[in-house]
Design a protein around this motif. Structure first.
Motif, PDB file in Angstrom:
ATOM      1  N   GLU A  47      -3.673 -13.257  -4.676  1.00 61.07           N
ATOM      2  CA  GLU A  47      -3.906 -14.525  -5.487  1.00 61.07           C
ATOM      3  C   GLU A  47      -4.064 -13.793  -7.026  1.00 61.07           C
ATOM      4  O   GLU A  47      -3.921 -14.607  -7.932  1.00 61.07           O
ATOM      5  N   LEU A  48      -4.915 -12.812  -6.979  1.00 60.62           N
ATOM      6  CA  LEU A  48      -5.102 -12.694  -8.688  1.00 60.62           C
ATOM      7  C   LEU A  48      -4.372 -11.525  -8.543  1.00 60.62           C
ATOM      8  O   LEU A  48      -4.345 -11.291 -10.450  1.00 60.62           O
ATOM      9  N   GLY A  49      -3.010 -11.046  -8.541  1.00 59.87           N
ATOM     10  CA  GLY A  49      -2.455 -10.239  -8.524  1.00 59.87           C
ATOM     11  C   GLY A  49      -2.982  -9.173  -9.066  1.00 59.87           C
ATOM     12  O   GLY A  49      -1.515  -8.388  -9.468  1.00 59.87           O
ATOM     13  N   ILE A  50      -3.612  -8.827  -7.242  1.00 63.01           N
ATOM     14  CA  ILE A  50      -4.029  -6.851  -7.395  1.00 63.01           C
ATOM     15  C   ILE A  50      -3.866  -6.561  -6.704  1.00 63.01           C
ATOM     16  O   ILE A  50      -3.270  -7.136  -5.191  1.00 63.01           O
ATOM     17  N   GLU A  51      -2.912  -5.199  -6.781  1.00 57.21           N
ATOM     18  CA  GLU A  51      -1.741  -4.837  -6.384  1.00 57.21           C
ATOM     19  C   GLU A  51      -3.239  -3.750  -4.951  1.00 57.21           C
ATOM     20  O   GLU A  51      -4.574  -3.609  -5.200  1.00 57.21           O
ATOM     21  N   HIS A  52      -2.868  -3.991  -3.705  1.00 57.39           N
ATOM     22  CA  HIS A  52      -4.210  -3.425  -2.524  1.00 57.39           C
ATOM     23  C   HIS A  52      -3.172  -2.602  -1.728  1.00 57.39           C
ATOM     24  O   HIS A  52      -1.879  -2.850  -1.603  1.00 57.39           O
ATOM     25  N   GLY A  53      -3.554  -1.698  -1.308  1.00 62.43           N
ATOM     26  CA  GLY A  53      -3.160  -1.073   0.945  1.00 62.43           C
ATOM     27  C   GLY A  53      -3.240  -1.704   1.453  1.00 62.43           C
ATOM     28  O   GLY A  53      -3.598  -3.343   0.906  1.00 62.43           O
ATOM     29  N   GLU A  54      -3.495  -1.606   2.481  1.00 63.01           N
ATOM     30  CA  GLU A  54      -2.915  -2.867   3.705  1.00 63.01           C
ATOM     31  C   GLU A  54      -4.869  -2.084   4.509  1.00 63.01           C
ATOM     32  O   GLU A  54      -5.581  -1.580   3.782  1.00 63.01           O
ATOM     33  N   ILE A  55      -4.895  -3.001   5.568  1.00 63.43           N
ATOM     34  CA  ILE A  55      -6.612  -3.063   5.593  1.00 63.43           C
ATOM     35  C   ILE A  55      -7.220  -1.691   6.697  1.00 63.43           C
ATOM     36  O   ILE A  55      -5.116  -1.745   7.717  1.00 63.43           O
ATOM     37  N   ILE A  56      -7.060  -0.855   6.165  1.00 62.29           N
ATOM     38  CA  ILE A  56      -7.283   0.253   7.287  1.00 62.29           C
ATOM     39  C   ILE A  56      -8.332   0.292   8.316  1.00 62.29           C
ATOM     40  O   ILE A  56      -9.264   0.103   7.425  1.00 62.29           O
ATOM     41  N   ASP A  57      -8.257   0.200   9.541  1.00 63.38           N
ATOM     42  CA  ASP A  57      -9.256   0.715  10.261  1.00 63.38           C
ATOM     43  C   ASP A  57      -9.627   1.347  11.095  1.00 63.38           C
ATOM     44  O   ASP A  57      -8.455   2.440  10.913  1.00 63.38           O
ATOM     45  N   ALA A  58     -10.618   1.953  11.175  1.00 61.64           N
ATOM     46  CA  ALA A  58     -11.264   3.415  11.913  1.00 61.64           C
ATOM     47  C   ALA A  58     -12.540   3.375  12.727  1.00 61.64           C
ATOM     48  O   ALA A  58     -12.995   2.452  11.555  1.00 61.64           O
ATOM     49  N   ALA A  59     -12.993   4.505  12.269  1.00 63.76           N
ATOM     50  CA  ALA A  59     -13.822   4.359  14.136  1.00 63.76           C
ATOM     51  C   ALA A  59     -15.347   3.832  13.336  1.00 63.76           C
ATOM     52  O   ALA A  59     -16.014   3.370  13.598  1.00 63.76           O
ATOM     53  N   TYR A  60     -15.124   4.290  11.445  1.00 61.95           N
ATOM     54  CA  TYR A  60     -16.697   3.848  11.209  1.00 61.95           C
ATOM     55  C   TYR A  60     -16.101   2.841   9.911  1.00 61.95           C
ATOM     56  O   TYR A  60     -17.224   2.106   9.030  1.00 61.95           O
ATOM     57  N   GLY A  61     -15.016   2.069  10.236  1.00 59.98           N
ATOM     58  CA  GLY A  61     -15.207   0.437   9.690  1.00 59.98           C
ATOM     59  C   GLY A  61     -13.705   0.524   8.895  1.00 59.98           C
ATOM     60  O   GLY A  61     -13.063   1.242   9.210  1.00 59.98           O
ATOM     61  N   SER A  62     -13.890  -0.891   8.730  1.00 58.32           N
ATOM     62  CA  SER A  62     -12.492  -1.115   7.987  1.00 58.32           C
ATOM     63  C   SER A  62     -12.472  -1.268   6.594  1.00 58.32           C
ATOM     64  O   SER A  62     -13.319  -1.680   6.368  1.00 58.32           O
ATOM     65  N   GLY A  63     -11.346  -1.249   6.031  1.00 59.79           N
ATOM     66  CA  GLY A  63     -11.788  -0.548   4.065  1.00 59.79           C
ATOM     67  C   GLY A  63     -10.272  -1.738   3.939  1.00 59.79           C
ATOM     68  O   GLY A  63      -8.723  -1.565   4.332  1.00 59.79           O
ATOM     69  N   LEU A  64      -9.775  -1.997   3.184  1.00 57.83           N
ATOM     70  CA  LEU A  64      -9.163  -2.508   1.932  1.00 57.83           C
ATOM     71  C   LEU A  64      -9.547  -1.883   0.630  1.00 57.83           C
ATOM     72  O   LEU A  64     -10.530  -2.164  -0.300  1.00 57.83           O
ATOM     73  N   SER A  65      -8.754  -0.886   0.222  1.00 56.92           N
ATOM     74  CA  SER A  65      -8.114   0.063  -1.226  1.00 56.92           C
ATOM     75  C   SER A  65      -7.331  -0.936  -2.288  1.00 56.92           C
ATOM     76  O   SER A  65      -6.769  -1.910  -2.105  1.00 56.92           O
ATOM     77  N   PHE A  66      -8.232  -1.193  -3.490  1.00 53.84           N
ATOM     78  CA  PHE A  66      -7.177  -1.929  -4.669  1.00 53.84           C
ATOM     79  C   PHE A  66      -7.866  -0.772  -5.843  1.00 53.84           C
ATOM     80  O   PHE A  66      -8.778   0.120  -5.862  1.00 53.84           O
ATOM     81  N   LYS A  67      -7.049  -1.266  -7.176  1.00 53.80           N
ATOM     82  CA  LYS A  67      -7.562  -0.321  -8.521  1.00 53.80           C
ATOM     83  C   LYS A  67      -8.005  -0.619  -9.818  1.00 53.80           C
ATOM     84  O   LYS A  67      -7.080  -2.106  -9.244  1.00 53.80           O
ATOM     85  N   ASP A  68      -9.266  -1.045 -10.379  1.00 52.13           N
ATOM     86  CA  ASP A  68      -9.181  -1.427 -11.655  1.00 52.13           C
ATOM     87  C   ASP A  68      -8.428  -1.018 -12.907  1.00 52.13           C
ATOM     88  O   ASP A  68      -7.428  -0.534 -12.669  1.00 52.13           O
ATOM     89  N   PRO A  69      -8.769  -1.769 -13.609  1.00 51.23           N
ATOM     90  CA  PRO A  69      -6.898  -1.563 -14.753  1.00 51.23           C
ATOM     91  C   PRO A  69      -6.689   0.240 -15.360  1.00 51.23           C
ATOM     92  O   PRO A  69      -6.434   0.915 -15.842  1.00 51.23           O
ATOM     93  N   ASP A  70      -8.090   0.795 -14.916  1.00 49.05           N
ATOM     94  CA  ASP A  70      -8.636   2.065 -15.537  1.00 49.05           C
ATOM     95  C   ASP A  70      -8.000   2.620 -14.409  1.00 49.05           C
ATOM     96  O   ASP A  70      -8.260   4.283 -14.303  1.00 49.05           O
TER      97      ASP A  70
END
Length: 161
Positions: free
Chosen positions: A126-149
């Motif tokens: 909705e915010l137009g922020i590019e991101h990766g897919e949700i990655i599932d691992a044994a230690y948890g799940s993450g969704l990565s993205f980057k700020d303007p810098d």
């Protein structure tokens, strides 16, 4: 305090003996390691980053202060604070952020469940922020993205949630 009562030295008088080893152990004993209270990120352009973080966080900064050596813009997030730092003399290193350099790798924001990650994935869209897919691992799940810098950020859910 580590003291031992030696009993009455004479009738009506008690002497307390300081047990130095126990006292040292008590002073050195640590409770569980304390949680983070805040993270401060150095940004290059507050006219870009402050509106971006305001949209992401969904709230205005709780503090915007020029301290002299730097300006900090602070957001309340969860039980802590997220600070954006701007230095009046500019950045010493103007190359893009990269997690392979010494220092910060990424900042992770905790969510309760994987379903919450899916909600944040939709919100980033909705915010137009590019991101990766949700990655599932044994230690948890993450969704990565980057700020303007280009600073690496993540939403993270514990395993089995």
């Amino acid at each position: 305090m580590a003291v031992a009562d030696s009993g009455p030295a004479r009738p009506g008088v008690h002497i307390q003996v300081l047990n130095v080893r126990v006292l040292q152990r008590e002073r050195n004993a640590m409770s569980t390691f304390p949680g983070l209270t805040h993270v401060a990120i150095t940004i290059s352009d507050p006219t870009v980053s402050v509106p971006w973080y305001t949209r992401l966080v969904g709230a205005e900064p709780v503090l915007d202060e020029d301290t002299g050596p730097f300006r900090h813009i602070v957001f309340a997030v969860g039980d802590g604070l997220l600070g954006l730092h701007v230095f009046p003399d500019g950045l010493r290193d103007t190359s893009a952020f990269h997690p392979y350099r010494r220092g910060l790798d990424h900042v992770s924001f905790g969510v309760a469940t994987r379903a919450d990650l899916e909600k944040w994935q939709g919100r980033l869209d909705e915010l137009g922020i590019e991101h990766g897919e949700i990655i599932d691992a044994a230690y948890g799940s993450g969704l990565s993205f980057k700020d303007p810098d280009n600073i690496a950020l993540e939403f993270f859910a514990p395993p089995g949630s």
